[in-house]
Design a protein around this motif. Sequence first.
Motif, PDB file in Angstrom:
ATOM      1  N   SER A  51       0.899  -1.348  -0.150  1.00 31.22           N
ATOM      2  CA  SER A  51      -0.071   0.097   0.112  1.00 31.22           C
ATOM      3  C   SER A  51       0.838   1.298  -0.001  1.00 31.22           C
ATOM      4  O   SER A  51       0.565   2.185  -0.799  1.00 31.22           O
ATOM      5  N   ILE A  52       1.862   1.363   0.791  1.00 30.42           N
ATOM      6  CA  ILE A  52       2.731   2.457   0.968  1.00 30.42           C
ATOM      7  C   ILE A  52       3.370   2.626  -0.357  1.00 30.42           C
ATOM      8  O   ILE A  52       3.483   3.936  -1.007  1.00 30.42           O
ATOM      9  N   PHE A  53       3.753   1.577  -1.187  1.00 27.68           N
ATOM     10  CA  PHE A  53       4.562   1.723  -2.384  1.00 27.68           C
ATOM     11  C   PHE A  53       3.472   2.260  -3.593  1.00 27.68           C
ATOM     12  O   PHE A  53       4.145   3.311  -4.115  1.00 27.68           O
ATOM     13  N   TRP A  54       2.586   1.927  -3.447  1.00 28.15           N
ATOM     14  CA  TRP A  54       1.365   2.403  -4.439  1.00 28.15           C
ATOM     15  C   TRP A  54       0.845   3.763  -3.823  1.00 28.15           C
ATOM     16  O   TRP A  54       0.374   4.567  -4.632  1.00 28.15           O
ATOM     17  N   PHE A  55       0.785   4.297  -2.847  1.00 27.57           N
ATOM     18  CA  PHE A  55       0.547   5.479  -2.274  1.00 27.57           C
ATOM     19  C   PHE A  55       1.463   6.477  -2.934  1.00 27.57           C
ATOM     20  O   PHE A  55       1.369   7.639  -3.110  1.00 27.57           O
ATOM     21  N   MET A  56       2.863   6.013  -3.250  1.00 20.93           N
ATOM     22  CA  MET A  56       3.880   6.925  -3.717  1.00 20.93           C
ATOM     23  C   MET A  56       3.843   6.813  -5.191  1.00 20.93           C
ATOM     24  O   MET A  56       4.345   7.866  -6.027  1.00 20.93           O
ATOM     25  N   GLY A 132      -9.155   1.908  -0.938  1.00 21.20           N
ATOM     26  CA  GLY A 132      -8.999   0.351  -1.356  1.00 21.20           C
ATOM     27  C   GLY A 132      -7.549   0.165  -0.892  1.00 21.20           C
ATOM     28  O   GLY A 132      -7.484  -1.222  -0.239  1.00 21.20           O
ATOM     29  N   LEU A 133      -6.598   0.808  -0.998  1.00 20.52           N
ATOM     30  CA  LEU A 133      -5.305   0.612  -0.354  1.00 20.52           C
ATOM     31  C   LEU A 133      -5.262   0.362   1.129  1.00 20.52           C
ATOM     32  O   LEU A 133      -4.688  -0.353   1.734  1.00 20.52           O
ATOM     33  N   PHE A 134      -5.960   1.417   1.718  1.00 21.35           N
ATOM     34  CA  PHE A 134      -5.789   1.521   3.094  1.00 21.35           C
ATOM     35  C   PHE A 134      -6.554   0.252   3.633  1.00 21.35           C
ATOM     36  O   PHE A 134      -6.384  -0.158   4.563  1.00 21.35           O
ATOM     37  N   ALA A 135      -7.705  -0.071   3.078  1.00 19.67           N
ATOM     38  CA  ALA A 135      -8.502  -1.198   3.431  1.00 19.67           C
ATOM     39  C   ALA A 135      -7.647  -2.532   3.292  1.00 19.67           C
ATOM     40  O   ALA A 135      -7.654  -3.307   4.208  1.00 19.67           O
ATOM     41  N   PHE A 138      -5.470  -2.418   6.133  1.00 25.45           N
ATOM     42  CA  PHE A 138      -5.729  -2.755   7.328  1.00 25.45           C
ATOM     43  C   PHE A 138      -6.156  -4.206   7.512  1.00 25.45           C
ATOM     44  O   PHE A 138      -5.923  -4.692   8.483  1.00 25.45           O
ATOM     45  N   ILE A 139      -6.791  -4.844   6.715  1.00 27.17           N
ATOM     46  CA  ILE A 139      -7.186  -6.204   6.592  1.00 27.17           C
ATOM     47  C   ILE A 139      -6.305  -7.313   6.257  1.00 27.17           C
ATOM     48  O   ILE A 139      -5.974  -8.126   7.193  1.00 27.17           O
ATOM     49  N   ALA A 140      -5.348  -7.014   5.502  1.00 26.77           N
ATOM     50  CA  ALA A 140      -4.229  -8.261   5.254  1.00 26.77           C
ATOM     51  C   ALA A 140      -2.875  -7.740   5.839  1.00 26.77           C
ATOM     52  O   ALA A 140      -1.804  -8.441   5.790  1.00 26.77           O
ATOM     53  N   GLY A 141      -2.516  -6.444   6.280  1.00 23.25           N
ATOM     54  CA  GLY A 141      -1.230  -6.124   6.691  1.00 23.25           C
ATOM     55  C   GLY A 141      -0.842  -6.619   8.021  1.00 23.25           C
ATOM     56  O   GLY A 141      -1.773  -6.915   8.855  1.00 23.25           O
TER      57      GLY A 141
END
Length: 229
Positions: A51-56, A132-135, A138-141
């Motif tokens: 998620s952090i990678f795609w936030f970038m 979607g990335l945050f979810a 949160f769910i799988a991290g």
Amino acid sequence: MMTRKIILFLIWIAFTSYTISLAPLDQPDTWPLVQKLLTFQLADINAIIVSIFWFMGIWPMIFACLIFADGKMQKIRAWPSWIGSNGMGIIGLTPYLLLRASNQEFDGKKDKLLRSLDKRSTGIALLLTTLGLFAYAFIAGNWGDYVQQFQTRAFVHLISIDFCLMCLIFPITSLFDDDMARRGLKDARIFWAVALVPLFGPLIYLCLRPPLPEVEIGRLQESPLPAMS
């Protein structure tokens, strides 16, 4: 205005120096991780890191919705720094923010690229992707594993800091102020509502901001003749 640029310059110098000192590209585990992230081989990668990678990738798109219209009014081009931001984050983006001059007007017509970036639907798409990335994180991290990798893997460490710095510099640069002014938004409460909510503030702004007004170039060149006495 100069104070803002000094702060941006200090952040840029500090993070660039820190990145060079960690030399993430020289670490043997960096390229295999990047390759897996880019090719969606995510089975054995912590969802938080994904998620952090795609936030970038989200952040350069947020800035694209501002800097390409701004770049039309500047002596320097915006696209080299924008391309750099996709690979180097704030290291690539900040030079444009430092060299641009504050400009609160937009003259001329929007081309296809600017029309696309100016649409509220673009902001909505970015917001939904971010949610979607945050979810997913949160769910799988796995937060314990993420903290360990943050402490031991230079690439994870740096993209995490880069993400935080992107959140920080958005309200520091006058780019945001100028975009508001071009759209007739003069309420300081709008600025602070966006500035104080990292990532989601800018995304909601893109979803709600009024369209950038266009001015016919021909009309700009016309000036009424003085009345004859």
